[in-house]
Scaffold this active site. Structure first.
Site, mmCIF file in Angstrom:
data_model
loop_
_atom_site.group_PDB
_atom_site.id
_atom_site.type_symbol
_atom_site.label_atom_id
_atom_site.label_comp_id
_atom_site.label_asym_id
_atom_site.label_seq_id
_atom_site.Cartn_x
_atom_site.Cartn_y
_atom_site.Cartn_z
ATOM 1 N N HIS A 1 21.800 -11.551 -29.770
ATOM 2 C CA HIS A 1 21.298 -10.672 -30.846
ATOM 3 C C HIS A 1 21.571 -11.359 -32.179
ATOM 4 C CE1 HIS A 1 21.055 -6.260 -32.483
ATOM 5 N NE2 HIS A 1 20.560 -7.134 -33.354
ATOM 6 N N HIS B 1 15.852 -2.654 -30.478
ATOM 7 C CA HIS B 1 16.963 -2.045 -31.204
ATOM 8 C C HIS B 1 16.877 -0.525 -30.983
ATOM 9 C CE1 HIS B 1 17.265 -5.882 -33.168
ATOM 10 N NE2 HIS B 1 18.121 -5.482 -34.088
ATOM 11 N N GLU C 1 21.383 2.236 -33.223
ATOM 12 C CA GLU C 1 22.185 1.600 -34.285
ATOM 13 C C GLU C 1 22.464 2.700 -35.314
ATOM 14 O OE1 GLU C 1 20.061 -1.396 -36.535
ATOM 15 O OE2 GLU C 1 21.896 -2.187 -37.455
ATOM 16 N N ASP D 1 24.111 -10.624 -35.188
ATOM 17 C CA ASP D 1 23.020 -9.889 -35.848
ATOM 18 C C ASP D 1 22.426 -10.700 -37.016
ATOM 19 O OD1 ASP D 1 21.236 -7.789 -36.048
ATOM 20 O OD2 ASP D 1 22.663 -6.345 -36.865
ATOM 21 N N ASP D 2 23.051 -10.612 -38.192
ATOM 22 C CA ASP D 2 22.568 -11.327 -39.387
ATOM 23 C C ASP D 2 23.770 -11.982 -40.058
ATOM 24 O OD1 ASP D 2 19.647 -10.274 -39.567
ATOM 25 O OD2 ASP D 2 20.870 -8.484 -39.248
ATOM 26 N N HIS E 1 19.152 -12.424 -35.567
ATOM 27 C CA HIS E 1 17.848 -12.527 -36.262
ATOM 28 C C HIS E 1 17.905 -13.834 -37.037
ATOM 29 C CE1 HIS E 1 16.938 -8.208 -35.575
ATOM 30 N NE2 HIS E 1 18.261 -8.137 -35.546
HETATM 31 N N1 ADE Z 1 16.519 -6.737 -38.743
HETATM 32 C C1 ADE Z 1 17.500 -7.617 -38.984
HETATM 33 N N2 ADE Z 1 18.696 -7.071 -38.702
HETATM 34 C C2 ADE Z 1 18.454 -5.827 -38.232
HETATM 35 C C3 ADE Z 1 19.272 -4.777 -37.761
HETATM 36 N N3 ADE Z 1 20.597 -4.879 -37.689
HETATM 37 N N4 ADE Z 1 18.678 -3.629 -37.384
HETATM 38 C C4 ADE Z 1 17.350 -3.495 -37.460
HETATM 39 N N5 ADE Z 1 16.541 -4.456 -37.888
HETATM 40 C C5 ADE Z 1 17.090 -5.614 -38.270
HETATM 41 ZN ZN ZN Z 2 19.576 -6.668 -35.069
#
Ligand code: ADE
Ligand code: ZN
Length: 335
Positions: free
Chosen positions: A16, A196, A199, A277-278, A18
């Site tokens: 996971h 997703h 969350e 994630d990011d 992005h």
């Molecule tokens: N796009 C990038 N990170 C995300 C996240 N945590 N939740 C939903 N969309 C995303």
């Molecule tokens: Zn994500």
């Protein structure tokens, strides 16, 4: 070795991430300069200072703005390569990478530039770093079903270069069922399916991802604990959850890492995994996520090994590659 040291040292898969969320402020500025673009931030420091998020949407607004410096195939390659170097440093041996083509094609960037740039970086990671990597195309759920179908159509000439599809962006108000028909079409195309869910959205969205989209993993899924019947179903089916602890902290899904549900998910017998994630926005890559979670929740050596094993179990790799990855882990544990 302490559980923390073990967590950093062992081989693991990241499922996971992005890729646009791996764009560090320094690279955003370098790409803006290379592409002759001006940014609404005076410096790297000013941009980084803007990374104070209150919820998912407050992050997404900045994340999409950051991605706007990506124009050419080489930009996508360079972004992914920078991620692979970080992954290697954290002993990531396999990764399945999300990308958001609509963020780029809406600005006039050709689908081929996006996919070829990312795909050539995956090939290079395999050759130069020994990391296996695949791409997962994500549909932006705040956009329409029609837009998702058009995106799928535009990506199909590149079908061998991505293994599956996902669903991301603003969750609440955009339930998985909005994309039931798109995912049905993707299933016919033998694409792997993830989404997703849970969350910020309720457990009902996780049920929809499972029942309407027929996903094979749930990205995040941390709110599943609110629904005991859902937890039982996730445990019974060994449905993987790709959990992102530092993301949950930075987007205020949890107040403190000590309150994070990871330990409860593991104790409930779920196939939970750790992911970043990011990472450029949330304060850390894989090992930062592992180490801070282990420390905050006092995870045991067995928990750490379970998390790494789960990451390989949940991967979309061949049985042969999975056995190879599990063997690498076994070797790291005994040595
Ligand atoms: N796009 C990038 N990170 C995300 C996240 N945590 N939740 C939903 N969309 C995303
Ligand atoms: Zn994500």
């Amino acid at each position: 070795m302490t559980p923390t040291q073990l967590a950093a040292a062992i081989p693991k898969a990241e499922l996971h991430i992005h890729i646009e969320g791996s764009l560090e402020p320094e690279l955003i500025f370098a790409l803006a300069q290379r592409n002759g673009l001006s940014l609404p931030y005076a410096s790297v420091e000013v941009l980084r200072a803007a990374y104070a998020f209150t919820d998912l949407q407050s992050f997404l607004d900045i994340y999409y703005a950051g991605a706007s410096v990506l124009l050419h195939e080489a930009d996508f390659h360079d972004m992914a390569w920078a991620y692979f170097l970080r992954a290697k440093a954290d002993n990531v041996v396999h990764t399945e990478i999300f990308f958001d083509p609509q963020t780029h094609t809406a600005r006039g960037v050709p689908m081929a530039a996006v996919i070829n740039g990312l795909s050539s970086a995956c090939d290079r990671a395999r050759a130069e770093l020994g990391i296996s990597a695949s791409l997962i195309l994500c549909f932006l759920r705040h956009l329409s079903e029609e837009d998702a179908f058009a995106t799928l159509e535009a990506a199909l000439p590149h079908r061998p270069r991505f293994i599956g599809v996902g669903l991301d962006s603003s969750e609440v108000g955009h339930p998985p069922s909005k994309f039931s028909r798109v995912f049905a079409r993707c299933r016919e195309l033998d694409l792997r399916l993830v989404a997703h869910a849970g969350e910020e959205g309720p457990p009902a969205y996780i049920w929809e991802a499972l029942n309407d989209l027929k996903t094979e993993r749930i990205d995040h899924g941390v709110r599943s604990l609110e629904d005991p019947a859902l937890v039982a179903e996730l445990a019974r089916t060994r449905m993987p959850l790709t959990v992102c602890p530092l993301s949950n902290l930075k987007l205020c899904v949890v107040r403190d890492l000590k309150d994070h549900p990871m330990k409860r998910l593991l104790d409930a017998g779920l196939c939970a995994t750790v992911n970043s994630d990011d990472p450029a926005y949330f304060g850390g890559y894989m090992n930062a996520n592992f180490v801070q979670t282990v420390e905050a929740l006092r995870l045991s050596r067995d928990d750490v090994i379970t998390l790494a094993r789960n990451s390989f179990e949940a991967s979309f790799v061949s049985d042969e590659r999975r056995a190879e990855l599990m063997a690498k882990l076994d070797q790291a544990i005994v040595s």
